[in-house]
Design a protein around this motif. Structure first.
Motif, short mmCIF file in Angstrom:
data_model
loop_
_atom_site.label_atom_id
_atom_site.label_comp_id
_atom_site.label_asym_id
_atom_site.label_seq_id
_atom_site.Cartn_x
_atom_site.Cartn_y
_atom_site.Cartn_z
N THR A 103 45.76 35.25 38.95
CA THR A 103 44.66 36.21 39.03
C THR A 103 43.74 36.04 37.83
O THR A 103 44.10 35.40 36.84
CB THR A 103 45.18 37.66 39.08
N ASP A 105 39.84 37.87 35.84
CA ASP A 105 38.82 38.90 35.78
C ASP A 105 37.53 38.32 36.35
O ASP A 105 36.88 37.49 35.71
CB ASP A 105 38.60 39.34 34.33
N ARG A 107 34.76 39.99 37.19
CA ARG A 107 33.57 40.81 37.00
C ARG A 107 32.37 40.04 36.44
O ARG A 107 31.26 40.14 36.99
CB ARG A 107 33.89 42.01 36.11
N GLU A 126 42.57 42.50 50.62
CA GLU A 126 43.46 43.66 50.54
C GLU A 126 44.70 43.25 51.33
O GLU A 126 44.73 43.33 52.57
CB GLU A 126 42.80 44.89 51.16
N GLU A 152 31.88 47.56 41.86
CA GLU A 152 32.58 47.80 40.59
C GLU A 152 34.07 48.09 40.81
O GLU A 152 34.90 47.80 39.95
CB GLU A 152 31.92 48.93 39.82
N ASP A 153 34.40 48.66 41.97
CA ASP A 153 35.80 48.91 42.28
C ASP A 153 36.50 47.65 42.81
O ASP A 153 37.69 47.44 42.56
CB ASP A 153 35.93 50.04 43.31
N ALA A 156 37.44 45.66 39.73
CA ALA A 156 37.93 46.45 38.60
C ALA A 156 39.25 45.91 38.05
O ALA A 156 39.54 46.05 36.86
CB ALA A 156 38.10 47.91 39.00
N GLU A 157 40.04 45.29 38.92
CA GLU A 157 41.33 44.74 38.52
C GLU A 157 41.33 43.22 38.74
O GLU A 157 40.54 42.71 39.53
CB GLU A 157 42.46 45.37 39.34
N PRO A 158 42.21 42.49 38.05
CA PRO A 158 42.29 41.05 38.27
C PRO A 158 42.58 40.72 39.74
O PRO A 158 43.32 41.43 40.41
CB PRO A 158 43.45 40.62 37.36
N VAL A 159 41.99 39.64 40.22
CA VAL A 159 42.14 39.23 41.62
C VAL A 159 42.45 37.73 41.66
O VAL A 159 42.24 37.01 40.69
CB VAL A 159 40.86 39.52 42.43
N SER A 160 42.94 37.25 42.81
CA SER A 160 43.24 35.83 42.95
C SER A 160 42.05 35.04 43.46
O SER A 160 41.96 33.83 43.24
CB SER A 160 44.44 35.62 43.88
#
Length: 276
Positions: A103, A105, A107, A126, A152-153, A156-160
């Motif tokens: 994962t 960041d 953003r 998801e 922004e949501d 907001a968290e780390p993603v793959s």
């Protein structure tokens, strides 16, 4: 174009999905994906002969399991290896067992792209449901549900992996954009259209496949890779033998050791038939 050494047989077969195993056909006024009998038979022959068959795609994990089912690679006694999200997730199936996941960041990169393409669509998987998206993607482009969520949501968290899509732009627009922005801290790949996948630096189908090889004790030199997209370039450079589908763009064809027939002519089955 190279020819395999006499007697060379791949111990691992890495297969892209869309445009390699899956072809899109018209029927009853709708377009749907299908795997031809020839391709499915060739994949099963390779596995029956002892080769490790690995599905490797930019698709999310839940978008890949139905393809494993279509190919008959759905035996819980012998789960298949799958490299999903362009290397961001490696799992076995069935049942789904996540073995590796990376994962990051996303953003900064997403903000940089949206500054130049403010109307772009943004999506993040998801797991088990579909995708969180800032606005709906064109019909048929994402599997599962589309859950509308503020950008922004979404990041907001780390993603793959993050998907950025602009139906008003072209693939060339996105290639130019990525080159100008640099997209520091991420790797990227642009698809057939204005579709960009953002992933952690150093993560690609090749890195995911190397993790599979490490787990299996197989060398990249013993791997055959077949694909048709820009996200297959690292995989082609990694594998002992790489083969592009006949309909691939010239950049992809030039990067491969060989070119087989297009997906509509069962090119993957023709290549696999050389060994199995």
């Amino acid at each position: 174009m190279s020819v395999p050494a006499p007697g060379w047989v791949p111990k691992l077969v890495a297969l892209d999905i869309d445009g390699t195993l899956l072809r899109w056909v018209e029927g009853s006024g709708q377009t749907h994906a299908e795997v031809s009998d020839a391709v499915a038979d060739a994949v099963r022959r390779a596995r029956a002969a002892g080769a490790h068959v690995v599905l490797a795609s930019g698709r999310s994990p839940h978008g890949m399991t139905p393809v494993a089912d279509m190919l008959g690679l759905d035996d819980p006694e012998d789960p298949v290896w799958v490299v999903a999200s362009n290397g961001g997730v490696v799992f076995r199936y069935p049942p789904m067992d996540i073995v590796h996941e990376h994962t990051f960041d996303a953003r900064p990169a997403v903000i940089a792209v949206l500054e130049e393409h403010p109307d772009a669509l943004v999506g993040v998987e998801e797991r088990g449901r579909g995708y969180r998206v800032n606005r709906p993607f064109p019909a048929g482009e994402l599997s599962g549900d589309m859950i509308e969520t503020p950008v922004e949501d979404i990041v907001a968290e780390p993603v793959s992996r993050v998907i950025i899509r602009d139906p008003q732009a072209t693939a060339e627009d996105f290639v130019d954009l990525a080159g100008r922005l640099g997209l520091h801290g991420t790797d990227y790949v642009v698809g057939w259209t204005a579709w960009m996948d953002l992933s952690p630096v150093g993560v690609s189908k090749a890195s995911g496949l190397q993790q599979v090889c490490d787990d299996l004790g197989v060398s990249a030199a013993d791997a055959l890779a077949i694909g048709d997209g820009r996200n297959d370039l690292e995989m082609f450079a990694w594998a002992g033998r790489s083969v592009a589908m006949g309909q691939a763009i010239e950049e992809v064809r030039a990067a491969a050791d060989d070119v087989t027939a297009p997906v509509d002519e069962d090119g993957a089955a023709l290549e696999l038939g050389r060994y199995f």
